[in-house]
Design a protein around this motif. Structure first.
Motif, PDB file in Angstrom:
ATOM      1  N   ALA A  99       0.850  -1.188   0.000  1.00  0.00           N
ATOM      2  CA  ALA A  99       0.000   0.000   0.000  1.00  0.00           C
ATOM      3  C   ALA A  99       0.887   1.239   0.000  1.00  0.00           C
ATOM      4  N   VAL A 100       0.540   2.221  -0.806  1.00  0.00           N
ATOM      5  CA  VAL A 100       1.241   3.503  -0.794  1.00  0.00           C
ATOM      6  C   VAL A 100       0.439   4.409   0.126  1.00  0.00           C
ATOM      7  N   VAL A 101       0.894   4.491   1.372  1.00  0.00           N
ATOM      8  CA  VAL A 101       0.121   5.220   2.374  1.00  0.00           C
ATOM      9  C   VAL A 101       0.780   6.571   2.586  1.00  0.00           C
ATOM     10  N   TRP A 102       0.597   7.466   1.646  1.00  0.00           N
ATOM     11  CA  TRP A 102       1.250   8.761   1.672  1.00  0.00           C
ATOM     12  C   TRP A 102       0.249   9.874   1.824  1.00  0.00           C
ATOM     13  N   ARG A 103       0.674  10.906   2.554  1.00  0.00           N
ATOM     14  CA  ARG A 103      -0.145  12.119   2.609  1.00  0.00           C
ATOM     15  C   ARG A 103       0.168  12.978   1.375  1.00  0.00           C
ATOM     16  N   GLY A 104      -0.596  14.014   1.211  1.00  0.00           N
ATOM     17  CA  GLY A 104      -0.512  14.869   0.029  1.00  0.00           C
ATOM     18  C   GLY A 104       0.876  15.293  -0.393  1.00  0.00           C
ATOM     19  N   PRO A 105       1.668  15.920   0.496  1.00  0.00           N
ATOM     20  CA  PRO A 105       2.970  16.468   0.081  1.00  0.00           C
ATOM     21  C   PRO A 105       3.895  15.428  -0.574  1.00  0.00           C
ATOM     22  N   LYS A 106       3.881  14.216  -0.064  1.00  0.00           N
ATOM     23  CA  LYS A 106       4.742  13.190  -0.648  1.00  0.00           C
ATOM     24  C   LYS A 106       4.229  12.771  -2.023  1.00  0.00           C
ATOM     25  N   LYS A 107       2.898  12.725  -2.147  1.00  0.00           N
ATOM     26  CA  LYS A 107       2.308  12.391  -3.443  1.00  0.00           C
ATOM     27  C   LYS A 107       2.655  13.474  -4.459  1.00  0.00           C
ATOM     28  N   ASN A 108       2.551  14.723  -4.024  1.00  0.00           N
ATOM     29  CA  ASN A 108       2.825  15.844  -4.929  1.00  0.00           C
ATOM     30  C   ASN A 108       4.254  15.810  -5.439  1.00  0.00           C
ATOM     31  N   ILE A 111       4.645  13.139  -8.121  1.00  0.00           N
ATOM     32  CA  ILE A 111       3.999  13.521  -9.381  1.00  0.00           C
ATOM     33  C   ILE A 111       4.869  14.508 -10.146  1.00  0.00           C
ATOM     34  N   LYS A 112       5.451  15.453  -9.418  1.00  0.00           N
ATOM     35  CA  LYS A 112       6.340  16.430 -10.079  1.00  0.00           C
ATOM     36  C   LYS A 112       7.503  15.698 -10.724  1.00  0.00           C
ATOM     37  N   GLN A 113       8.054  14.712 -10.006  1.00  0.00           N
ATOM     38  CA  GLN A 113       9.173  13.935 -10.550  1.00  0.00           C
ATOM     39  C   GLN A 113       8.750  13.178 -11.798  1.00  0.00           C
ATOM     40  N   PHE A 114       7.561  12.606 -11.769  1.00  0.00           N
ATOM     41  CA  PHE A 114       7.081  11.861 -12.925  1.00  0.00           C
ATOM     42  C   PHE A 114       6.985  12.768 -14.162  1.00  0.00           C
ATOM     43  N   ILE A 115       6.709  14.043 -13.912  1.00  0.00           N
ATOM     44  CA  ILE A 115       6.561  14.957 -15.033  1.00  0.00           C
ATOM     45  C   ILE A 115       7.903  15.517 -15.484  1.00  0.00           C
ATOM     46  N   THR A 116       8.778  15.865 -14.555  1.00  0.00           N
ATOM     47  CA  THR A 116      10.030  16.519 -14.950  1.00  0.00           C
ATOM     48  C   THR A 116      11.215  15.568 -15.069  1.00  0.00           C
ATOM     49  N   ASP A 117      11.178  14.417 -14.419  1.00  0.00           N
ATOM     50  CA  ASP A 117      12.366  13.561 -14.384  1.00  0.00           C
ATOM     51  C   ASP A 117      12.234  12.265 -15.171  1.00  0.00           C
ATOM     52  N   VAL A 118      11.210  12.149 -15.980  1.00  0.00           N
ATOM     53  CA  VAL A 118      11.066  10.952 -16.806  1.00  0.00           C
ATOM     54  C   VAL A 118      11.460  11.319 -18.229  1.00  0.00           C
ATOM     55  N   ALA A 119      12.320  10.482 -18.834  1.00  0.00           N
ATOM     56  CA  ALA A 119      12.787  10.742 -20.200  1.00  0.00           C
ATOM     57  C   ALA A 119      11.716  10.259 -21.177  1.00  0.00           C
ATOM     58  N   TRP A 120      10.693  11.076 -21.395  1.00  0.00           N
ATOM     59  CA  TRP A 120       9.583  10.691 -22.269  1.00  0.00           C
ATOM     60  C   TRP A 120       9.996  10.660 -23.733  1.00  0.00           C
ATOM     61  N   SER A 135      -8.294  16.486  -5.795  1.00  0.00           N
ATOM     62  CA  SER A 135      -7.446  16.817  -4.657  1.00  0.00           C
ATOM     63  C   SER A 135      -5.976  16.940  -5.045  1.00  0.00           C
ATOM     64  N   ASP A 136      -5.110  16.516  -4.152  1.00  0.00           N
ATOM     65  CA  ASP A 136      -3.669  16.720  -4.333  1.00  0.00           C
ATOM     66  C   ASP A 136      -3.153  16.308  -5.709  1.00  0.00           C
ATOM     67  N   GLU A 137      -3.473  15.070  -6.106  1.00  0.00           N
ATOM     68  CA  GLU A 137      -2.935  14.579  -7.380  1.00  0.00           C
ATOM     69  C   GLU A 137      -3.354  15.473  -8.537  1.00  0.00           C
TER      70      GLU A 137
END
Lengths: 160, 278
Positions: A99-108, A111-120, A135-137
């Motif tokens: 289970a990914v039991v994370w509060r908002g800040p960790k999720k955020n 997500i930022k990493q997925f957008i800026t740090d993935v070599a698409w 919400s957060d996501e």
């Protein structure tokens, strides 16, 4: 100023949203990606449902792993022709039932990493699959994607 | 001091049941509403239904309470009563318009959940049922944290038969174990569909990996039962009526009633054990 970043080679970004859970967002995201691929497009899927990532299983790559390269994380390429690139937290779990039991800040942050740090790389379409809610996501995804060309959102529902 | 406040407010709550999933759209809110109606059928029981799905609150509509507002009194916020012995609280009652989006990050959602527990005057409650949004995030962490001020009998986890749902539900089971939340059991909704005309049974969501029953066996979790897919359920929910009352002869009603009974038995036993320990 948009620097040359990991989304610089992406032509169109499409969000798949609902509000309601279980209506078929991930299913639609997957089918849309496959249809676009069949039409000869290069497609990426970004799965920002961190608590319930469904896309890896839908594309039968649930046992794959992501790797690092100089420009960041390498997405998982699906199929023989490798024409669909996929990033999901599903690939980062030690065990699939963790289970990914994370509060908002960790999720955020992820997500930022997925957008800026993935070599698409160069993509015609990036489809972003989201969890239910507003919400957060959702806030983080839209904020992080704002500098780029967002085609728009497709909203999914069921009749009731 | 905060914990003391919550403890004081929740002191008069005998049993608390969380309804969880992990997966969206499997019938958590539907189940929560029917569990509340089922328990409240006994006029001697006082039932409270708390909806902590801040972004997608379904309970007001399902309970026929759309458009109701929350009133303040000297002793706190008043729940909205469906019956004398069935009170409801939801963010839905705080919106100026039902289509208003609540676009809040985690901390603000947590704040409201705490208010729901601290400021609502539930009175003496036999059963507090908490409906949750899908996932394993802020709302879930917060409700478990805040409800440590009282005690939680356990969680009922809802799923549908297909692997894509079970995948998320296994995570929810792990979440419960991580936060030491007892699992009362798993309910499988939308199990099968019986055609009202030809009576043929179809599996609309085929259990390609054995469904909830197999998952429960594998994970050593109690399987509470299967509920068939009856189009009347969705209709009753849309109209804010109790499906159990509108379709008493439906096989789904029988399933729900059996499951509700098992939950009651679990809670009563749990209570007896606790009293023994004390």
């Amino acid at each position: 100023l948009a620097e040359r970043t990991s989304l610089a080679g992406v032509q169109h970004i499409l969000l798949v949203l609902s509000g309601k859970g279980g209506v078929g967002k991930s299913t639609l995201s997957t089918e849309l990606a496959l249809a676009l691929r069949n039409a000869g497009k290069k497609v990426g899927i970004l799965d920002v449902d961190l608590c319930g990532p469904s896309i890896p299983r839908m594309l039968r790559v649930q046992d794959s792993a992501v790797h690092q390269c100089d420009s960041g994380w390498v997405p998982v390429f699906v199929g023989q022709d490798k024409a669909i690139a996929l990033m999901s937290i599903g690939f980062l779990l030690e065990r699939p039932d963790d289970a990914v039991v994370w509060r908002g800040p960790k999720k955020n942050a992820l997500i930022k990493q997925f957008i800026t740090d993935v070599a698409w790389g160069d993509l015609d379409f990036l489809i972003v699959d989201t969890p239910p809610g507003t919400s957060d996501e959702h806030i983080s995804t839209v904020e992080a994607l704002r500098p780029y060309q967002m085609l728009g959102a497709v909203l999914v529902t069921t009749p009731q | 001091a905060e914990v003391a406040e919550l403890r004081a407010r929740l002191r008069a709550v005998r049993h608390t049941v969380l309804v969880l999933s992990g997966k969206g759209g499997v019938g958590k809110s539907t189940f929560s509403a029917l569990l509340a109606h089922g328990l409240a059928a006994d006029e001697n029981k006082q039932v409270a239904l708390l909806d902590i799905d801040i972004c997608g609150p379904s309970i007001p509509k399902m309970m026929g309470l759309e458009g109701e507002q929350v009133h303040q009194s000297g002793s706190g916020w008043s729940p909205v009563y469906v019956e004398e012995n069935l009170g409801v609280m939801s963010v839905g009652f705080l919106l100026s318009s039902p289509d208003d989006a609540v676009i809040w990050r985690g901390p603000k959602k947590n704040g409201l959940i705490k208010q729901f527990l601290r400021d609502v005057d539930w009175g003496e409650v036999d059963y507090l049922i908490v409906d949750t949004p899908p996932g394993t995030s802020d709302e879930h962490l917060s409700i478990v944290q805040y409800l440590n001020a009282t005690h939680i009998d356990g969680a009922v986890i809802v799923t549908t038969p297909q692997e894509v749902s079970l995948q998320d539900v296994r995570k929810e089971i792990n979440f419960c174990r991580k936060v030491k939340l007892p699992i009362i059991g798993v309910v499988e909704n939308m199990s099968s569909f019986v055609c009202p005309k030809c009576k043929n049974e179809s599996q609309i969501f085929p259990p390609t990996t054995g469904g909830a029953e197999k998952m429960c066996q594998n994970l050593n979790v109690s399987f509470l039962g299967k509920v068939p897919l009856d189009p009347q359920i969705g209709k009753s929910c849309d109209r804010g009526q109790s499906f159990l009352a509108e379709a008493p002869e439906s096989p789904a009603t029988l399933s729900y009633r059996n499951i509700i009974q098992r939950i009651e038995e679990y809670c009563e036993q749990h209570h007896l054990q606790e009293e023994k320990i004390m």
